[in-house]
Design a protein around this motif. Structure first.
Motif: not given
Length: 270
Positions: A144-148, A158, A160-161
């Motif tokens: 995944h691109k981030s944890d958000e 997530y 950015g995905d």
């Protein structure tokens, strides 16, 4: 001139008797010679017959169609009884019938295979053509691109995905056409692509996906199929939803199919 002496009566009788005896002797000798010759001829004939009969022994085997068969002597078989006949009959039967049984087995196997092939092919129904729509299963993201996180229709994604979304449909009847639209929130999602899984059209807008299709051969969703596959870019953390609405569902008789009798689902592959 000297005169011949005349034979007396007794001399004449003696000469006659002598001549008769000589004739008998000659006849007897002739008969004896003839009998001896005939007997010699008979013995020669019998010897010749005997030689022809026994110089060439009777064959015990013969070859017929590439198979060696035994020739049974009638005299021997009559003495040996029923057991010899039964044994020879069994041997000849096994030799002659084995290829036939093999050919029968092959022909029966072929018939069985043909029956299996015929039964394996389902017959097409007039009302429900064999035009099934498959289900598409995209791959999920391993990283995944981030944890958000952004929760979409209960699925955690997530920020950015790029995620894949499919619209699946199950109907009680084969359709001849369908039409509908899917709404999404452009604040959280940005549409990247949308592709139809049938012969229909898909149009992706800023916050909506429009789709429709018609096929005279039928659109079979009776076993569940995918209408379209879309990809989105997750823009923002939070919670949002993707909602679908069917406007038209018609069966092969152009009669409307109730939406409540159908089952639709939006599947998200994060």
């Amino acid at each position: 001139m000297k005169q011949r002496r005349k034979f007396t009566k007794k001399e004449k009788i003696a000469l006659a008797v002598l001549g008769l005896l000589m004739a008998v002797v000659i006849a007897a000798g002739t008969i004896l010679i003839v009998n001896n010759v005939n007997e010699a001829n008979r013995e020669a004939t019998n010897t010749a017959h005997t030689t022809i009969k026994f110089t060439k022994p009777a064959p015990t085997e013969k070859i017929k169609d590439g198979v060696t068969e035994k020739i049974i002597d009638k005299k021997t078989s009559s003495k040996s009884g029923k057991s010899t006949k039964a044994t020879d009959a069994t041997a000849s039967t096994s030799k002659t019938e084995e290829p036939a049984n093999t050919s029968k087995t092959k022909s029966e196997t072929k018939k069985t295979e043909k029956k299996k092939n015929n039964t394996s092919k389902p017959s097409k129904k007039t009302e429900e053509p064999d035009n099934k729509i498959p289900v598409v299963t995209p791959e999920k993201n391993d990283t995944h691109k981030s944890d958000e996180k952004c929760v979409i229709n209960g699925t955690t994604c997530y920020v950015g995905d790029t995620i894949s979304v499919t619209l699946n449909l199950t109907t009680p009847k084969v359709l001849i056409n369908y039409q509908g639209y899917t709404d999404f929130d452009s604040e959280y999602l940005k549409i990247v692509s949308a592709k139809s899984n049938t012969s229909g059209l898909v149009n992706g807008k800023a916050n909506q996906i429009l789709y429709n299709a018609s096929d005279l051969n039928g659109l079979d969703f009776t076993s569940k199929g995918t209408i379209y596959t879309a990809t989105f870019k997750v823009k923002k953390a939070g919670s949002t939803s993707i909602k679908n609405t069917f406007e038209v569902l018609s069966d092969m008789d152009l009669k409307p199919v109730s939406v409540s009798s159908c089952k639709s689902e939006i599947v998200i592959y994060n």
